[in-house]
Motif scaffolding. Structure first.
Motif, short mmCIF file in Angstrom:
data_model
loop_
_atom_site.label_atom_id
_atom_site.label_comp_id
_atom_site.label_asym_id
_atom_site.label_seq_id
_atom_site.Cartn_x
_atom_site.Cartn_y
_atom_site.Cartn_z
N ALA A 286 0.82 -1.22 0.00
CA ALA A 286 0.00 0.00 0.00
C ALA A 286 0.85 1.26 0.00
O ALA A 286 0.43 2.29 -0.55
CB ALA A 286 -0.93 -0.01 1.21
N ASP A 287 2.03 1.21 0.63
CA ASP A 287 2.89 2.39 0.71
C ASP A 287 4.07 2.30 -0.24
O ASP A 287 5.07 3.00 -0.06
CB ASP A 287 3.40 2.58 2.14
CG ASP A 287 4.21 1.38 2.64
OD1 ASP A 287 4.24 0.34 1.94
OD2 ASP A 287 4.81 1.50 3.73
N GLU A 288 3.98 1.47 -1.28
CA GLU A 288 5.07 1.23 -2.22
C GLU A 288 4.63 1.61 -3.63
O GLU A 288 3.49 1.38 -4.02
CB GLU A 288 5.44 -0.26 -2.17
CG GLU A 288 6.59 -0.68 -3.05
CD GLU A 288 6.86 -2.18 -2.93
OE1 GLU A 288 8.02 -2.58 -3.04
OE2 GLU A 288 5.88 -2.94 -2.73
N THR A 289 5.53 2.19 -4.40
CA THR A 289 5.19 2.49 -5.79
C THR A 289 5.27 1.22 -6.63
O THR A 289 6.00 0.27 -6.29
CB THR A 289 6.13 3.54 -6.40
OG1 THR A 289 7.45 3.01 -6.50
CG2 THR A 289 6.14 4.81 -5.55
N LEU A 290 4.55 1.21 -7.72
CA LEU A 290 4.62 0.09 -8.65
C LEU A 290 6.04 -0.08 -9.18
O LEU A 290 6.55 -1.20 -9.31
CB LEU A 290 3.62 0.31 -9.79
CG LEU A 290 3.66 -0.67 -10.97
CD1 LEU A 290 3.55 -2.11 -10.50
CD2 LEU A 290 2.56 -0.33 -11.97
#
Length: 356
Positions: A286-290
């Motif tokens: 949820a707190d990570e970029t693709l």
């Protein structure tokens, strides 16, 4: 006239197009082909290298055309998309004098555990080497009081390498006689680049280092900040967060800022991405970029700014719903399945399949 034509009903447009086509047929002429898109690629040579921080972790490069010809004009806040010999593309703020039309200057801090671009500049881009660019772009323009801006004064805030887009702004504000002040912060005097250039402005700039004064507060960064002030800030995420939180209730102060790192993910949800070429599935937190998740999974797509404005990480989506969080892609591009992996993502629990 053009606006009316574009808003005309479809049948009218169809008739107009048919009439024009008929005129070409009656005249026995061939409709001229559209002109080819102009190649805006510039090849620049490194003509000078200088270490500009005492800890030797920041190097300034002066770039010029091989024949010494004038380069495209730029304005404070501009940056270059630099195509390095390895194929990496990185954005670097122009930090020289816009009046010097035959050269550009950029500065790069070495980040050993970064994406490799800064290390390449430091270790493999000596004087005489070449890079390419499409010319200056400006995502952080300066609006000057009395010259198109209703503001009364400027407050500049720079943290470390964030001084680079600010330097040309100082020069312009000084030349135009604008009321301005600045604070320049960093870990230590050794880590701060361009100290000599900054100090020539005297007490208009306060230099504050963490090792001597501790980490600055929002009040330290903003100073008095009276009504009618416009703030220009560039630096690490923590510094920008402090400034934004303090000004959130101030409708009498404008804030313009530029990050030099990826913004934190806000209101994200976990989802799954599938790499079409291998079938590999990667979970995106949820707190990570693709983009970060792909890199963690051993996939290394092209990227550069990590902030959704350069377009280097454009990727085709073969299946799934995209939450577009960029301001770059047009509606037709989004409809065709393009997304930017550095900022955009999928709704929680969904799955994207990427053409990678």
């Amino acid at each position: 006239m053009l606006r009316r034509l574009l808003s005309a009903p479809a049948p009218i447009l169809g008739f107009a197009d048919a009439a024009i086509t008929g005129l070409w047929a009656v005249a026995g002429l061939r409709r001229p082909a559209p002109p080819p898109e102009r190649d805006r690629t510039l090849t620049l040579t490194v003509v000078d290298r200088q270490v500009v921080a005492r800890d030797e972790n920041v190097v300034a490069l002066t770039l010029a055309a091989a024949d010494g010809a004038p380069l495209p004009q730029w304005h404070p806040g501009s940056h270059l998309d630099i195509h390095l010999p390895s194929g990496r593309v990185r954005q670097y703020s122009l930090c020289g004098d816009p009046a010097r039309r035959t050269e550009y200057r950029i500065a790069v801090r070495r980040i050993p555990d970064g994406g490799g671009g800064s290390v390449e500049v430091h270790d493999h881009l000596p004087t005489g080497s070449a890079v390419t660019t499409s010319g200056p772009r400006n995502a952080f323009p300066l609006a000057v009081p009395g010259y198109g801006s209703p503001t009364q004064r400027l407050r500049f805030i720079a943290g470390g390498i964030g001084i680079t887009p600010i330097l040309p702004m100082l020069g312009m504000a000084e030349r135009l006689g604008v009321d301005w002040s600045m604070i320049y912060v960093g870990r230590s005097p050794e880590s701060i680049p361009f100290l000599d250039e900054v100090r020539r402005y005297g007490d208009r700039i306060a230099i504050r280092t963490d090792n001597e004064y501790g980490i600055p507060t929002a009040d330290d960064l903003l100073g008095e900040c009276p009504d009618g002030t416009t703030v220009y800030a560039c630096g690490p995420a923590q510094m920008l967060t402090l400034v934004r939180q303090r000004l959130i209730s101030r409708d009498d102060v404008e804030l313009h800022f530029e990050r030099f790192a990826a913004a934190p993910v806000v209101d994200g949800e976990a989802f799954i991405v599938t790499v079409a070429s291998t079938g590999t599935e990667i979970s995106v937190a949820a707190d990570e970029t693709l983009l970060a998740a792909l890199q963690r999974g051993g996939v290394n797509p092209p990227y550069s700014c990590q902030q959704g404005f350069c377009g280097t990480c454009r990727t085709h989506v073969l299946d799934g719903v995209v939450q577009h969080r960029d301001t770059l892609l047009t509606t037709p591009e989004r409809d065709s399945g393009l997304m930017l992996t550095c900022v955009s993502r999928a709704p929680g629990g969904e799955q994207l399949t990427l053409d990678l």
